[in-house]
Design an enzyme around this catalytic site. Structure first.
Site, mmCIF file in Angstrom:
data_model
loop_
_atom_site.group_PDB
_atom_site.id
_atom_site.type_symbol
_atom_site.label_atom_id
_atom_site.label_comp_id
_atom_site.label_asym_id
_atom_site.label_seq_id
_atom_site.Cartn_x
_atom_site.Cartn_y
_atom_site.Cartn_z
ATOM 1 N N ASN A 171 -9.978 -0.648 0.025
ATOM 2 C CA ASN A 171 -8.523 -0.500 0.025
ATOM 3 C C ASN A 171 -7.964 -1.037 -1.293
ATOM 4 O O ASN A 171 -8.031 -2.234 -1.555
ATOM 5 C CB ASN A 171 -7.964 -1.284 1.217
ATOM 6 C CG ASN A 171 -6.457 -1.162 1.349
ATOM 7 O OD1 ASN A 171 -5.779 -0.705 0.430
ATOM 8 N ND2 ASN A 171 -5.929 -1.587 2.476
ATOM 9 N N CYS A 175 0.816 -1.229 0.000
ATOM 10 C CA CYS A 175 0.000 0.000 0.000
ATOM 11 C C CYS A 175 0.846 1.273 0.000
ATOM 12 O O CYS A 175 0.340 2.348 -0.337
ATOM 13 C CB CYS A 175 -0.931 0.016 1.195
ATOM 14 S SG CYS A 175 -2.004 -1.415 1.241
ATOM 15 N N HIS A 223 -3.706 7.214 2.335
ATOM 16 C CA HIS A 223 -4.043 5.874 1.845
ATOM 17 C C HIS A 223 -5.441 5.523 2.354
ATOM 18 O O HIS A 223 -5.760 5.725 3.523
ATOM 19 C CB HIS A 223 -3.009 4.878 2.365
ATOM 20 C CG HIS A 223 -3.363 3.455 2.111
ATOM 21 N ND1 HIS A 223 -3.811 3.026 0.881
ATOM 22 C CD2 HIS A 223 -3.363 2.362 2.917
ATOM 23 C CE1 HIS A 223 -4.064 1.730 0.947
ATOM 24 N NE2 HIS A 223 -3.810 1.309 2.171
HETATM 25 O O1 UT7 Z 1 -3.335 -1.085 3.819
HETATM 26 C C1 UT7 Z 1 -3.175 -1.691 5.052
HETATM 27 C C2 UT7 Z 1 -4.220 -2.750 5.122
HETATM 28 N N1 UT7 Z 1 -4.919 -2.985 6.298
HETATM 29 C C3 UT7 Z 1 -5.569 -2.126 7.103
HETATM 30 O O2 UT7 Z 1 -5.464 -0.955 7.073
HETATM 31 C C4 UT7 Z 1 -6.479 -2.766 8.090
HETATM 32 C C5 UT7 Z 1 -6.315 -2.275 9.491
HETATM 33 N N2 UT7 Z 1 -7.297 -2.879 10.356
HETATM 34 C C6 UT7 Z 1 -8.615 -2.569 10.285
HETATM 35 O O3 UT7 Z 1 -9.029 -1.775 9.471
HETATM 36 C C7 UT7 Z 1 -9.539 -3.194 11.298
HETATM 37 O O4 UT7 Z 1 -8.794 -3.895 12.253
HETATM 38 C C8 UT7 Z 1 -10.588 -4.138 10.659
HETATM 39 C C9 UT7 Z 1 -11.588 -3.348 9.853
HETATM 40 C C10 UT7 Z 1 -9.912 -5.172 9.780
HETATM 41 C C11 UT7 Z 1 -11.362 -4.872 11.764
HETATM 42 O O5 UT7 Z 1 -11.964 -3.944 12.616
HETATM 43 P P1 UT7 Z 1 -11.835 -4.083 14.192
HETATM 44 O O6 UT7 Z 1 -12.653 -3.038 14.785
HETATM 45 O O7 UT7 Z 1 -10.366 -4.110 14.502
HETATM 46 O O8 UT7 Z 1 -12.496 -5.482 14.440
HETATM 47 P P2 UT7 Z 1 -11.844 -6.799 15.084
HETATM 48 O O9 UT7 Z 1 -10.873 -7.428 14.157
HETATM 49 O O10 UT7 Z 1 -11.396 -6.444 16.451
HETATM 50 O O11 UT7 Z 1 -13.129 -7.713 15.157
HETATM 51 C C12 UT7 Z 1 -14.247 -7.392 15.968
HETATM 52 C C13 UT7 Z 1 -15.324 -8.436 15.728
HETATM 53 C C14 UT7 Z 1 -14.811 -9.880 15.813
HETATM 54 O O12 UT7 Z 1 -15.795 -10.636 16.455
HETATM 55 P P3 UT7 Z 1 -15.592 -11.076 17.975
HETATM 56 O O13 UT7 Z 1 -14.305 -11.884 17.961
HETATM 57 O O14 UT7 Z 1 -15.474 -9.802 18.736
HETATM 58 O O15 UT7 Z 1 -16.820 -11.879 18.235
HETATM 59 C C15 UT7 Z 1 -14.717 -10.288 14.369
HETATM 60 O O16 UT7 Z 1 -14.903 -11.687 14.196
HETATM 61 O O17 UT7 Z 1 -15.884 -8.287 14.419
HETATM 62 C C16 UT7 Z 1 -15.892 -9.550 13.763
HETATM 63 N N3 UT7 Z 1 -15.739 -9.316 12.320
HETATM 64 C C17 UT7 Z 1 -16.801 -9.134 11.510
HETATM 65 N N4 UT7 Z 1 -18.111 -9.077 11.743
HETATM 66 C C18 UT7 Z 1 -18.918 -8.847 10.707
HETATM 67 C C19 UT7 Z 1 -14.604 -9.255 11.592
HETATM 68 N N5 UT7 Z 1 -14.909 -9.014 10.309
HETATM 69 C C20 UT7 Z 1 -16.254 -8.934 10.229
HETATM 70 C C21 UT7 Z 1 -17.155 -8.686 9.185
HETATM 71 N N6 UT7 Z 1 -18.467 -8.635 9.460
HETATM 72 N N7 UT7 Z 1 -16.748 -8.468 7.914
#
Ligand code: UT7
Length: 314
Positions: free
Chosen positions: A267, A112, A237
């Site tokens: 992204n 990225c 980004h």
């Molecule tokens: O260019 C660089 C590339 N990457 C990034 O910039 C990504 C950086 N990270 C992020 O943007 C965020 O961490 C995410 C958007 C990927 C995830 O958001 P979060 O607020 O950090 O969520 P999390 O990973 O802490 O997950 C929270 C909950 C989990 O459930 P439990 O374990 O709390 O029951 C996940 O299983 O959300 C669940 N979850 C979803 N639920 C519905 C994860 N993905 C999804 C989904 N739909 N698509």
């Protein structure tokens, strides 16, 4: 010599994948995706398209905008982490597709952060008077590499390409400063193995992203000998609206000065900044004399920021 951005172009696949479409594919919800990421839809590359065909389409528009003929391009730098093959390079493919008969070509993979790295390389060649006219292309087809059963990643990424033409001039302008960085110790947090699908530790990457964006932008601002309030527009980004807002808040930049389009494309990795730049220009948010900041972070880990004095008529 200064490296002015004199042309810009983007290529976006026509096919849209909305959050409602994703709800039918994995256990997710539009509300979750929008509130956690800001993304509403993303584009999916057509079967007949490739990283280099998308890249060439964006590059061709950038050349037309700059009024540069194919034979006048000295080099094409293709930033991508999703090549169709390990070789020939995407740069070579674009060179061939556009008939850039006098251009050297190289690929660069800083995921990225690739476009900012590409711009830095282009500026170096211009400043050292090796080359006059360089195409910098960011092109990605990430949707061919995500695991469509993994809801934590498949909702995030999209396909796109963006390109700029960089031209040498004695008049001040273009990147005033560039900050680049890497931290290989975080390499396992976001990976695309040659055989396999994309893997990400979202929470850890999120933490890294906010820190990298703020510190890299501050470093570029310092190198450019300006202050943050000189920035007219920040083009970050486009990975997650929360990351962007959090970084802007930490930097004390009002959101009116921050361009976002993550809701439309998700992204798109190395394509994200050049596509956003094109759209910021289309929206009338960039004008000659402006100080435009760009900042990116991603797999590697890698990051980069630049402060550009905009000079081209829009
Ligand atoms: O260019 C660089 C590339 N990457 C990034 O910039 C990504 C950086 N990270 C992020 O943007 C965020 O961490 C995410 C958007 C990927 C995830 O958001 P979060 O607020 O950090 O969520 P999390 O990973 O802490 O997950 C929270 C909950 C989990 O459930 P439990 O374990 O709390 O029951 C996940 O299983 O959300 C669940 N979850 C979803 N639920 C519905 C994860 N993905 C999804 C989904 N739909 N698509």
């Amino acid at each position: 010599m200064y490296a002015h951005i004199t042309g810009w172009g983007k290529a976006l696949p026509e096919r849209r994948l909305t959050n409602a479409d994703l709800e039918k594919m994995v256990k997710t919800a539009d509300e979750w995706i929008v509130s956690r990421t800001g993304i509403r839809e993303r584009r999916i590359v057509a079967d007949c398209d490739t990283t280099d065909s998308l890249g060439a389409a964006a590059a061709s528009k950038a050349l037309a905008r700059a009024g540069v003929q194919a034979e006048d391009v000295d080099m094409v730098i293709a930033a991508s982490c999703t090549p169709e093959a390990l070789f020939p390079s995407i740069g070579n493919r674009i060179q061939e597709r556009l008939g850039l008969g006098n251009a050297a070509a190289l690929d660069l993979n800083q995921a990225c952060a690739g476009f900012i790295h590409g711009l830095a390389v282009a500026q170096g060649f211009v400043a050292s008077r090796q080359y006059q006219t360089i195409l910098v292309v960011g092109s990605e087809v990430l949707t061919r590499h995500v695991d469509w059963t993994d809801r934590s990643t498949c909702v995030l990424f999209g396909d796109a390409a963006g390109a700029v033409v960089v031209q040498a001039s004695r008049d001040p302008g273009g990147p005033l400063a560039i900050d680049l960085g890497s931290d290989g110790t975080g390499g396992d947090l976001l990976m695309l193995p040659t055989e396999g699908k994309l893997y990400m530790n979202g929470r850890e990457v999120y933490r890294f992203a906010v820190t990298a964006m703020t510190s890299s932008l501050k470093a570029a601002v310092e190198k450019a000998e300006i202050t943050l309030d000189h920035i007219d527009l920040l083009i970050p980004h486009q990975a997650n609206i929360r990351i962007i807002h959090s970084a802007a808040q930490t930097l004390g930049l009002p959101l009116e000065k921050v361009f976002t389009n993550v809701e439309k494309y998700g992204n798109t990795s190395a394509a994200s900044i050049p596509v956003a730049l094109c759209e910021a220009i289309e929206a009338g948010r960039v004008k000659p004399g402006d100080t435009v900041a760009m900042v990116a972070f991603g797999a590697g880990l890698a990051w980069g920021a630049t402060i550009v004095r905009w000079t081209s008529p829009v």
